[in-house]
Design a protein around this motif. Structure first.
Motif, mmCIF file in Angstrom:
data_model
loop_
_atom_site.group_PDB
_atom_site.id
_atom_site.type_symbol
_atom_site.label_atom_id
_atom_site.label_comp_id
_atom_site.label_asym_id
_atom_site.label_seq_id
_atom_site.Cartn_x
_atom_site.Cartn_y
_atom_site.Cartn_z
ATOM 1 N N ALA A 190 0.831 -1.205 0.000
ATOM 2 C CA ALA A 190 0.000 0.000 0.000
ATOM 3 C C ALA A 190 0.868 1.258 0.000
ATOM 4 O O ALA A 190 0.505 2.269 -0.622
ATOM 5 C CB ALA A 190 -0.931 -0.004 1.217
ATOM 6 N N MET A 191 2.009 1.208 0.669
ATOM 7 C CA MET A 191 2.926 2.349 0.678
ATOM 8 C C MET A 191 3.445 2.640 -0.728
ATOM 9 O O MET A 191 3.542 3.806 -1.131
ATOM 10 C CB MET A 191 4.086 2.085 1.647
ATOM 11 C CG MET A 191 3.676 2.098 3.105
ATOM 12 S SD MET A 191 4.988 1.532 4.240
ATOM 13 C CE MET A 191 6.206 2.830 4.025
ATOM 14 N N ASP A 192 3.780 1.596 -1.459
ATOM 15 C CA ASP A 192 4.237 1.802 -2.838
ATOM 16 C C ASP A 192 3.085 2.243 -3.732
ATOM 17 O O ASP A 192 3.269 3.057 -4.648
ATOM 18 C CB ASP A 192 4.869 0.520 -3.381
ATOM 19 C CG ASP A 192 6.231 0.222 -2.750
ATOM 20 O OD1 ASP A 192 6.858 1.176 -2.228
ATOM 21 O OD2 ASP A 192 6.657 -0.938 -2.765
ATOM 22 N N ALA A 193 1.894 1.728 -3.460
ATOM 23 C CA ALA A 193 0.733 2.068 -4.290
ATOM 24 C C ALA A 193 0.368 3.539 -4.168
ATOM 25 O O ALA A 193 0.023 4.191 -5.166
ATOM 26 C CB ALA A 193 -0.460 1.197 -3.901
ATOM 27 N N ILE A 194 0.456 4.097 -2.962
ATOM 28 C CA ILE A 194 -0.002 5.475 -2.753
ATOM 29 C C ILE A 194 0.884 6.470 -3.498
ATOM 30 O O ILE A 194 0.445 7.597 -3.794
ATOM 31 C CB ILE A 194 -0.050 5.810 -1.242
ATOM 32 C CG1 ILE A 194 -1.014 6.965 -0.972
ATOM 33 C CG2 ILE A 194 1.329 6.117 -0.694
ATOM 34 C CD1 ILE A 194 -2.458 6.658 -1.244
ATOM 35 N N LEU A 195 2.087 6.079 -3.847
ATOM 36 C CA LEU A 195 2.978 6.973 -4.579
ATOM 37 C C LEU A 195 2.420 7.298 -5.960
ATOM 38 O O LEU A 195 2.788 8.318 -6.554
ATOM 39 C CB LEU A 195 4.370 6.339 -4.711
ATOM 40 C CG LEU A 195 5.102 6.037 -3.397
ATOM 41 C CD1 LEU A 195 6.431 5.338 -3.690
ATOM 42 C CD2 LEU A 195 5.328 7.311 -2.581
ATOM 43 N N GLU A 196 1.541 6.433 -6.464
ATOM 44 C CA GLU A 196 0.961 6.622 -7.796
ATOM 45 C C GLU A 196 -0.445 7.200 -7.750
ATOM 46 O O GLU A 196 -1.145 7.229 -8.763
ATOM 47 C CB GLU A 196 0.945 5.285 -8.547
ATOM 48 C CG GLU A 196 2.310 4.586 -8.617
ATOM 49 C CD GLU A 196 3.351 5.462 -9.283
ATOM 50 O OE1 GLU A 196 3.017 6.157 -10.252
ATOM 51 O OE2 GLU A 196 4.519 5.467 -8.820
ATOM 52 N N VAL A 197 -0.877 7.644 -6.562
ATOM 53 C CA VAL A 197 -2.226 8.213 -6.408
ATOM 54 C C VAL A 197 -2.089 9.700 -6.091
ATOM 55 O O VAL A 197 -1.664 10.061 -4.986
ATOM 56 C CB VAL A 197 -3.026 7.503 -5.305
ATOM 57 C CG1 VAL A 197 -4.446 8.062 -5.244
ATOM 58 C CG2 VAL A 197 -3.055 5.997 -5.538
ATOM 59 N N PRO A 198 -2.409 10.580 -7.032
ATOM 60 C CA PRO A 198 -2.231 12.018 -6.792
ATOM 61 C C PRO A 198 -3.197 12.543 -5.724
ATOM 62 O O PRO A 198 -4.313 12.040 -5.556
ATOM 63 C CB PRO A 198 -2.528 12.639 -8.155
ATOM 64 C CG PRO A 198 -3.358 11.636 -8.880
ATOM 65 C CD PRO A 198 -2.924 10.298 -8.392
ATOM 66 N N ASP A 199 -2.724 13.568 -5.003
ATOM 67 C CA ASP A 199 -3.549 14.268 -3.999
ATOM 68 C C ASP A 199 -4.104 13.325 -2.940
ATOM 69 O O ASP A 199 -5.223 13.510 -2.442
ATOM 70 C CB ASP A 199 -4.707 15.013 -4.670
ATOM 71 C CG ASP A 199 -4.218 16.016 -5.701
ATOM 72 O OD1 ASP A 199 -3.208 16.688 -5.433
ATOM 73 O OD2 ASP A 199 -4.846 16.108 -6.781
#
Length: 254
Positions: A119-128
């Motif tokens: 999830a930490m790596d995933a959030i890097l690709e979710v803007p704002d």
């Protein structure tokens, strides 16, 4: 158990909660050792007046493993709760985040195999959007399993995108859960116990009215797929988790 009954009377209930001998801790144990432990658990469970589990899938496995005729299912749900209007915003207030920042929440034990790293790596690709990790470490009081996540959140590339906050009392938990836009439950499929789990945080998300991004495994699928309360994704894939988060956020609050 006989001594307990003699001293206190009443009935004895075995609240199994997990299928322990199918969990990661025992998954790679030699068969002869698992047979010995199964024999002990079977004897203890058979001596109880009732055995309860948290899902039909867990109940079926427990019946089969322990040679029981009936294991009752008692879901590990909170009491019914309706979020207030307007909805609480405790997480953004605590972290000083603008109202335009979307909050993706992981809550529960902060340890491996819960999909936190993914999830930490995933959030890097979710803007704002930010990932907020709320919970405690080991049940024995040590925070050793939590410390690495705190340290990682304070350096690149996670600085400003991942926040670790302290756990809250159970009586306050739904208020904090309702402050999130999405809850993430990317449990890793490391054991049969994990693949069929329906953790308490899933029911808390439902109670708080927060959609979930959950592991596409039988346990979550039996609830999320039936209720339509979120996205099922490959929990081992940060891109898949990120895409699930974006799909939900793109729908808007209503």
């Amino acid at each position: 158990l006989d001594q307990v009954r003699a001293a206190h009377g009443g009935h004895t209930v075995y609240d199994a909660r997990d299928v322990f001998l199918r969990s990661r801790m025992f998954d790679h144990m030699p068969r002869w050792q698992r047979r010995i432990l199964t024999r002990y658990e079977r004897r203890w469970a058979g001596a109880c007046d009732a055995v309860v589990q948290v899902s039909p899938e867990y109940a079926a496995m427990t019946e089969r493993d322990l040679g029981l005729d009936h294991v009752a299912v008692v879901r590990n749900c909170p009491e019914r709760w309706d979020p207030p209007a307007p909805r609480p915003d405790r997480i953004r207030e605590l972290l000083g985040l603008p109202t335009t920042t979307r909050v993706v929440l992981y809550q529960g034990r902060v340890m491996g195999d819960r999909g936190i790293e993914q999830a930490m790596d995933a959030i890097l690709e979710v803007p704002d959007a930010v990932l907020v990790i709320m919970g405690f470490g080991n049940q024995n009081g040590s925070q050793s399993s939590r410390d690495p996540y705190v340290e990682a959140s304070q350096r690149a590339p996670y600085l400003g995108k991942v926040h670790v906050i302290d756990p809250v009392p159970p009586t306050e938990l739904l208020w904090w859960s309702a402050s999130a836009d999405v809850m993430v439950m990317a449990v890793q499929p490391r054991s049969q116990n994990h693949r069929f789990m329906t953790p308490q945080k899933l029911w808390e998300a439902l109670a708080a009215g927060v959609p979930v991004v959950a592991a596409d495994m039988p346990g979550f699928r039996s609830v999320v797929g039936e209720v339509g309360c979120g996205e099922l994704v490959d929990p081992t894939s940060p891109p898949a988790i990120g895409a699930g988060i974006r799909r939900l956020l793109d729908l808007g609050p209503e």
